[in-house]
Enzyme design. Structure first.
Site, PDB file in Angstrom:
ATOM      1  N   ASP A  79       0.856  -1.183   0.000  1.00 24.47           N
ATOM      2  CA  ASP A  79       0.000   0.000   0.000  1.00 24.47           C
ATOM      3  C   ASP A  79       0.897   1.239   0.000  1.00 24.47           C
ATOM      4  OD1 ASP A  79      -2.307   1.925   1.277  1.00 24.47           O
ATOM      5  OD2 ASP A  79      -3.211   0.168   0.327  1.00 24.47           O
ATOM      6  N   LYS A 156      -3.795  -0.495  -6.972  1.00 25.43           N
ATOM      7  CA  LYS A 156      -4.835   0.267  -6.250  1.00 25.43           C
ATOM      8  C   LYS A 156      -4.571   1.751  -6.480  1.00 25.43           C
ATOM      9  CE  LYS A 156      -6.033   1.326  -1.370  1.00 25.43           C
ATOM     10  NZ  LYS A 156      -5.883   0.816   0.016  1.00 25.43           N
ATOM     11  N   ASP A 158      -5.555   5.286  -5.494  1.00 24.34           N
ATOM     12  CA  ASP A 158      -6.195   6.069  -4.439  1.00 24.34           C
ATOM     13  C   ASP A 158      -6.506   7.476  -4.957  1.00 24.34           C
ATOM     14  OD1 ASP A 158      -7.215   6.594  -1.947  1.00 24.34           O
ATOM     15  OD2 ASP A 158      -5.424   5.978  -0.849  1.00 24.34           O
ATOM     16  N   SER A 190     -10.350   3.741  -6.020  1.00 21.53           N
ATOM     17  CA  SER A 190     -10.909   4.357  -4.801  1.00 21.53           C
ATOM     18  C   SER A 190     -11.892   5.471  -5.126  1.00 21.53           C
ATOM     19  CB  SER A 190      -9.778   4.901  -3.921  1.00 21.53           C
ATOM     20  OG  SER A 190      -8.911   3.866  -3.539  1.00 21.53           O
ATOM     21  N   ARG A 215     -13.327   0.768  -3.879  1.00 22.26           N
ATOM     22  CA  ARG A 215     -13.637   1.150  -2.504  1.00 22.26           C
ATOM     23  C   ARG A 215     -14.806   2.129  -2.543  1.00 22.26           C
ATOM     24  NH1 ARG A 215      -9.811   1.721   1.279  1.00 22.26           N
ATOM     25  NH2 ARG A 215     -11.504   2.762   2.351  1.00 22.26           N
ATOM     26  N   ASP A 219     -12.224   4.160   5.362  1.00 22.38           N
ATOM     27  CA  ASP A 219     -11.214   3.148   5.717  1.00 22.38           C
ATOM     28  C   ASP A 219     -11.623   2.332   6.936  1.00 22.38           C
ATOM     29  OD1 ASP A 219      -9.781   4.360   3.746  1.00 22.38           O
ATOM     30  OD2 ASP A 219      -8.184   5.106   5.051  1.00 22.38           O
TER      31      ASP A 219
END
Ligand code: GLA
Length: 435
Positions: A79, A156, A158, A190, A215, A219
């Site tokens: 991450d 991923k 973000d 995200s 997402r 979180d």
């Protein structure tokens, strides 16, 4: 009939196009660093827990050697806080040289040699949420190519430090850029989480076409309150969210925190069961080097993984919300099977909830209930009342077989009652079944 219609509409609404990379036909499974290890970069003082290649090779070793990989947990995902603060001379992202001395490409080789996959993290804004270099619009193609060159398997993306109009351009652009590399790279967006997770700001049809998972919400933290707020949001909005999910495109309620510090055993069973019902990606964020036997048993539960990984990919729903605090969740599975989760919001004592499959909209027939945690099976007819004892903040989780052709009630009646005649028998005369 109602059950049939529900399944039918769920299947029909699941026919829209998914991101055309052929990946993640069932929800992805693996391990993700963030919730447990955050942005700990203090390798001098905390070498075991800092974000470094050692953390990822350690977790890979555990996945490969402790039975996780065979169950489907194959992604090892980096991450935030992995990169150097500066891009290299060609403008490419580079890993922090002190914490990742062998570099990301070698790390992906390490994963592939063990039958695992590597995931990495970036952000649409000028910076990642942790303050590391971002991947703004003008860097999208370059960074997608860098990840492909490193033979990364998942990305991923973000959204910190980016605005709505950048996101509207950037998320589809990254999807194209990843596809254009020719390397299959699973794409986690995200985007919806930064736009409140709901229409009209969020277009789930479009997300399904450009991302493999997304997402939707805030979180997860290491607490039961956090899990509960996620569960509430996802099931309160199930009419919007469930139709968006299907093979290759998944809602992501965030990581599994089973094995960390915040959940009791019952709450851990609840998180795993409801993530299975939701067809959620199963990314554990825990320390696989020190995980307890109890937590491992829950995360490695084959019945729950089987529910989660059902090939139809229909996201389940909450079907009952009782004043008593008991809620029932249902997910249709292949071969006319289904999963049922009974969850208690109570805080007093185990609650004895009496119901029947008929009350839960099942069609006439005989069924087998397999309890995913006790491994006990029980035969019931649709109208047979049974009682489940649900612990505070815990669940009772069943795999329910298809209605059997041969009437299984003969198990209770010494075989005297058989066939269609039995269909009309007085159900209420049967004793409740305790599971
Ligand atoms: C955001 C994301 C988290 C994690 C952090 C990293 O908060 O939602 O999942 O990636 O950024 O900084």
């Amino acid at each position: 009939m109602r059950l049939f219609l529900f399944v039918l509409t769920s299947v029909l609404s699941g026919t829209s196009v998914a991101l055309d990379n052929g990946l993640m036909r069932t929800p992805p499974m693996g391990w993700l660093a963030w919730e447990r290890f955050r942005c700990d970069i203090d390798c001098d003082n905390d070498p075991k827990n800092c974000i470094s290649e050692k953390l990822f090779t350690d977790m890979a070793d555990r996945l490969a050697e402790d039975g996780w990989r065979e169950l489907g947990y194959v992604y090892v995902n980096i991450d935030d806080c992995w990169s150097s603060m500066e891009r290299d001379q060609q403008g490419r992202l580079q890993a922090d040289p002190k914490r990742f001395p062998m570099g990301i490409h070698n790390l992906s080789h390490y994963m592939h040699a063990r039958g695992l996959k590597l995931g990495i993290y970036g952000d649409m804004g000028s910076h990642t949420c942790g303050g590391y270099p971002g991947t703004p619009l003008d860097k999208i193609e370059l960074d997608a190519q860098t990840f492909a060159d490193w033979e990364v398997d998942m990305f991923k993306y973000d959204g910190c430090y980016s605005n709505a109009s950048e996101q509207e351009k950037g998320y589809p652009l990254m999807s194209k850029a990843l596809n254009a590399t020719g390397r299959p790279i699973g794409y986690s967006c995200s985007w919806p989480a930064y736009q409140g997770g709901l229409p009209p700001k969020v277009n789930y049809t479009q997300l399904g076409e450009i991302c493999n998972l997304w997402r939707n919400y805030g979180d997860i933290q290491d607490s039961w309150g956090s899990v509960l707020s996620i569960v509430d949001w996802f099931f309160d909005n199930q009419d919007v969210l469930a139709p968006a999910a299907g093979p290759g495109r998944w809602n992501d309620p965030d990581m599994l925190i089973v094995g960390d510090f915040g959940l009791s055993l019952d709450q851990s069973q609840t998180q795993m069961s409801l993530w299975a019902i939701m067809a959620a990606p199963l990314f554990m964020s825990n320390d696989l080097r020190t995980i307890s036997a109890d937590a491992r048993r829950i995360l490695q539960n084959k019945a729950l993984i089987g529910i989660n990984q059902d090939p139809l990919g229909i996201q389940g729903r909450r079907i009952v919300k009782e004043k008593s605090g008991i809620e029932v969740f249902f997910r249709p599975l292949q071969n006319n099977g289904s999963a049922l989760v009974f969850f208690s919001r109570r805080s007093d004592m185990p609650y004895r909830y009496q119901t029947s499959l008929k009350k839960l909209n099942y069609i006439t027939g005989s069924y087998e209930l397999f309890n995913a945690f006790t491994y006990r099976t029980m035969q019931v007819k649709d109208a047979t009342d049974f009682v489940v004892s649900v612990n505070p903040s815990g669940v009772v989780t069943f795999l329910v077989s298809a209605p059997a052709k041969i009437n299984r009630r003969q198990f209770y009646s010494g075989g005297k009652l058989q066939g269609p005649a039995f269909e009309d028998a007085e159900e209420n005369s049967l004793p409740p079944v305790f599971l």
